[in-house]
Design an enzyme around this catalytic site. Structure first.
Site, short mmCIF file in Angstrom:
data_model
loop_
_atom_site.label_atom_id
_atom_site.label_comp_id
_atom_site.label_asym_id
_atom_site.label_seq_id
_atom_site.Cartn_x
_atom_site.Cartn_y
_atom_site.Cartn_z
N HIS A 77 0.88 -1.08 -0.02
CA HIS A 77 0.03 0.04 0.11
C HIS A 77 0.84 1.25 0.04
O HIS A 77 1.89 1.51 0.88
CB HIS A 77 -1.01 0.06 1.41
N TYR A 205 -9.70 5.27 6.75
CA TYR A 205 -10.04 5.34 8.40
C TYR A 205 -11.27 6.76 8.10
O TYR A 205 -11.37 7.67 7.29
CB TYR A 205 -8.90 5.98 8.87
N PRO A 297 -5.45 -0.07 18.47
CA PRO A 297 -5.19 -0.13 17.21
C PRO A 297 -5.15 0.71 16.06
O PRO A 297 -4.92 0.49 14.83
CB PRO A 297 -6.42 -1.34 16.86
N LYS A 301 -0.06 -0.25 15.19
CA LYS A 301 1.41 -0.51 15.68
C LYS A 301 1.71 -1.32 16.51
O LYS A 301 2.77 -1.78 16.65
CB LYS A 301 1.70 0.97 16.42
N TYR A 388 3.22 6.71 10.37
CA TYR A 388 2.22 5.40 9.74
C TYR A 388 3.30 4.36 9.17
O TYR A 388 2.93 3.06 9.61
CB TYR A 388 1.22 5.79 8.93
P1 RFL Z 1 0.18 -11.75 21.89
O1 RFL Z 1 -0.20 -11.84 20.16
O2 RFL Z 1 -0.87 -11.44 22.46
O3 RFL Z 1 0.73 -13.10 22.02
C1 RFL Z 1 1.06 -13.48 23.55
C2 RFL Z 1 0.89 -15.15 23.49
O4 RFL Z 1 1.25 -15.38 24.83
C3 RFL Z 1 0.27 -16.54 25.34
N1 RFL Z 1 0.16 -16.44 26.85
C4 RFL Z 1 0.75 -17.40 27.39
N2 RFL Z 1 1.58 -18.52 27.48
C5 RFL Z 1 2.05 -19.15 28.41
N3 RFL Z 1 1.69 -18.62 29.52
C6 RFL Z 1 0.85 -17.74 29.88
N4 RFL Z 1 0.67 -17.37 31.06
C7 RFL Z 1 0.52 -17.10 28.65
N5 RFL Z 1 -0.46 -15.87 28.87
C8 RFL Z 1 -0.60 -15.73 27.34
C9 RFL Z 1 -0.74 -16.11 24.52
O5 RFL Z 1 -2.03 -17.13 24.46
C10 RFL Z 1 -0.40 -15.78 23.37
O6 RFL Z 1 -0.17 -16.78 22.08
O7 RFL Z 1 1.38 -10.59 21.85
P2 RFL Z 1 2.38 -10.18 21.04
O8 RFL Z 1 3.26 -11.49 20.52
O9 RFL Z 1 3.32 -9.21 21.97
O10 RFL Z 1 2.04 -9.66 19.52
C11 RFL Z 1 1.29 -8.63 19.86
C12 RFL Z 1 0.21 -8.38 18.53
O11 RFL Z 1 -0.47 -9.54 18.85
C13 RFL Z 1 -0.78 -6.99 18.91
O12 RFL Z 1 -0.03 -6.14 19.39
C14 RFL Z 1 -1.31 -6.75 17.48
O13 RFL Z 1 -2.39 -7.57 17.24
C15 RFL Z 1 -2.36 -5.28 17.68
N6 RFL Z 1 -3.03 -5.02 16.45
C16 RFL Z 1 -2.28 -4.36 15.51
N7 RFL Z 1 -0.85 -4.36 15.33
C17 RFL Z 1 -0.22 -3.82 14.22
O14 RFL Z 1 0.86 -3.82 14.13
N8 RFL Z 1 -1.22 -3.53 13.07
C18 RFL Z 1 -2.55 -3.89 12.82
O15 RFL Z 1 -2.98 -3.26 12.26
C19 RFL Z 1 -3.09 -3.91 14.24
N9 RFL Z 1 -4.43 -4.36 14.15
C20 RFL Z 1 -4.35 -5.29 16.38
C21 RFL Z 1 -5.01 -4.74 15.20
C22 RFL Z 1 -5.15 -5.58 17.59
C23 RFL Z 1 -6.07 -5.92 17.59
N10 RFL Z 1 -6.94 -6.55 18.83
C24 RFL Z 1 -7.65 -7.58 18.73
C25 RFL Z 1 -6.56 -5.99 20.00
C26 RFL Z 1 -6.35 -4.96 15.43
C27 RFL Z 1 -7.23 -5.52 16.47
C28 RFL Z 1 -8.49 -5.51 16.43
C1 PHB Z 2 -6.87 -4.54 10.00
O1 PHB Z 2 -6.82 -4.64 9.08
O2 PHB Z 2 -7.22 -5.21 11.04
C2 PHB Z 2 -6.27 -3.12 10.50
C3 PHB Z 2 -5.85 -2.25 9.76
C4 PHB Z 2 -5.35 -0.90 10.41
C5 PHB Z 2 -5.48 -0.62 11.39
C6 PHB Z 2 -6.10 -1.53 12.61
C7 PHB Z 2 -6.57 -2.96 11.89
O3 PHB Z 2 -5.07 0.51 12.10
#
Ligand code: RFL
Ligand code: PHB
Length: 393
Positions: A77, A205, A297, A301, A388
């Protein structure tokens, strides 16, 4: 009953993107590691989360040897669109910074990392219960857990706490050693995934009087949409039709015309939160990713910050084992937090810019003035684009 005792160099708690990426980078440096994950592999792969990754994250996935499918299937993108009360504006990352981002889902990244780990033959224990961290401030830390009805132990040199916001690692640290900073927003994102073509080739957005919305995607045939919702919302009260009816009025005419609705294949609510725990090192425990910080989100980041933490940590551990230098480990927390706080600022800024948070008319007017400035000033647009696409490591 007593099970196994394993000896490794780095015990990694959590098989999310942070833990799996760290494991893969350490493996490339010849550093032994074991990952302990509370959930099953299928459960981890079933979580739908991030969609947008920065160039720096792509580079790391390449360095970890798992970037091939991303280059094949990911969508490059060059810009993003912001729609304010029905009028769309485009900001070109390419023109403003010379850089681009990639749309490639966290689910796919996780799968690529799991496959890479399996190919490397590196051990991951899924469904590990009661993970507990011991002797963090001594020379020989340990991690204990239960699996298959038995108690097991991992003896190691270092522990990487990559277990997300609700994990055990951060909670294992004495309260007096850790400072936490938090902002909780009075809203969440209701997200839907559907096998329908996206409304636009770029993300949109949306700032609208009814509330924020985001039109994103996973592929040319799979869309991801979000709408701002209240924290009290019950997911069962949101049949698909209600979601689409709530989304439509927030879009501009063209997006509304192009919107193809269909049955959801996933639907969930995520609360919005800003959170930082400092420092990120406690003796021989290093926190990385969501275990140590959360961003709302809106700026895309979270996953990218997890990746930059892991890069600093993998480098620091490699310096320790290969060059016998403690400098990287000593500076890890400071280096990682400098980048974390800038992403916290940007994510907070984008969240307050685009959501319906305040009933105060003055706040709304400020939002509109800030958006107008963003669209008219090259300096403001460049500052947005620079953040971004990801600040340098
Ligand atoms: P995770 O992915 O939460 O993984 C942690 C892992 O640890 C396990 N765990 C345990 N294991 C052993 N013993 C325990 N006691 C434990 N407790 C937990 C869990 O089961 C899990 O498997 O953390 P990590 O690896 O630091 O990764 C972080 C990312 O997952 C998170 O920051 C992103 O998903 C945030 N996020 C986005 N980030 C971006 O960079 N770009 C995006 O577009 C973006 N969109 C989003 C997002 C997060 C979202 N939600 C659902 C919060 C969109 C959404 C909707
Ligand atoms: C997504 O595609 O899940 C997504 C994209 C951009 C964001 C957050 C989530 O800022």
């Amino acid at each position: 009953m007593l099970g196994s005792t394993i000896r490794t160099q780095v015990a990694i708690v959590g098989a999310g993107p942070a833990g799996l990426l760290l494991g893969q980078l350490l493996h490339k440096h010849g550093i032994d590691n074991v990952i302990l994950e509370r959930q099953s592999g299928e459960y981890v792969l079933g979580r739908v989360r991030a969609g947008v990754i920065e160039q720096g994250t792509m580079d790391l996935l390449d360095e970890a040897g798992v970037g091939a499918r991303m280059h094949e299937d990911g969508l490059v993108h060059e810009g993003v669109q912001i729609c304010v009360d029905g009028i769309r504006h485009r900001l070109s990352f390419k023109e403003l910074t010379g850089k681009t981002v990639m749309v490639y889902g966290q689910t796919e990244i996780t799968k690529d990392l799991m496959d890479g780990r399996a190919a490397a033959g590196a051990p991951t224990v899924y469904s590990a219960d009661d993970v507990a961290l011991h002797d963090l401030f001594g020379d020989q830390p340990r991690v204990t857990y239960r699996a298959g009805g038995k108690a097991h132990e991992v003896a190691c040199d270092f522990i990487a706490g990559c277990d997300g916001f609700h994990g055990v690692s951060r909670k294992s640290v004495p309260q007096s050693a850790i400072a936490t900073h938090e902002r909780v927003y009075p809203l969440g994102w209701l997200g839907i995934l559907a096998d329908t073509p996206p409304v636009s080739e770029e993300l949109i957005y949306v700032r609208h009087a009814h509330g924020f919305a985001l039109c994103s995607m996973r592929s040319p045939t799979r869309s991801r949409y979000y709408i701002q919702c209240s924290l009290a919302e019950d997911i069962d009260a949101w049949p698909d039709d209600r979601f689409w009816e709530e989304l439509k009025p927030r879009l501009d005419d063209e997006a509304r015309r192009r919107l193809v609705t269909g049955p959801s294949i996933e639907k969930s609510i995520a609360p919005l939160r800003s959170f930082v725990a400092e420092p990120m090192r406690f003796g021989r425990l290093f926190l990385a990713g969501d275990a140590s910080h959360i961003v709302p989100p809106t700026g895309a980041k979270g996953l990218n910050l997890a990746a930059s933490d892991v890069r600093y940590l993998a480098q620091a551990l490699a310096e320790h084992y290969v060059e016998k230098s403690a400098a990287g480990l000593d500076h890890y927390s400071q280096r990682a937090l400098a980048r974390v706080w800038k992403a916290e600022r940007f994510s907070w800024w984008m969240t307050t810019l685009l959501h319906n948070i305040s009933d105060n008319h003055f706040d709304r007017k400020l939002q509109l003035a800030e958006l107008d400035y963003l669209f008219r000033s090259k300096a403001a647009a460049t500052a947005f684009a620079e953040n971004y696409v990801g600040l340098p490591y």
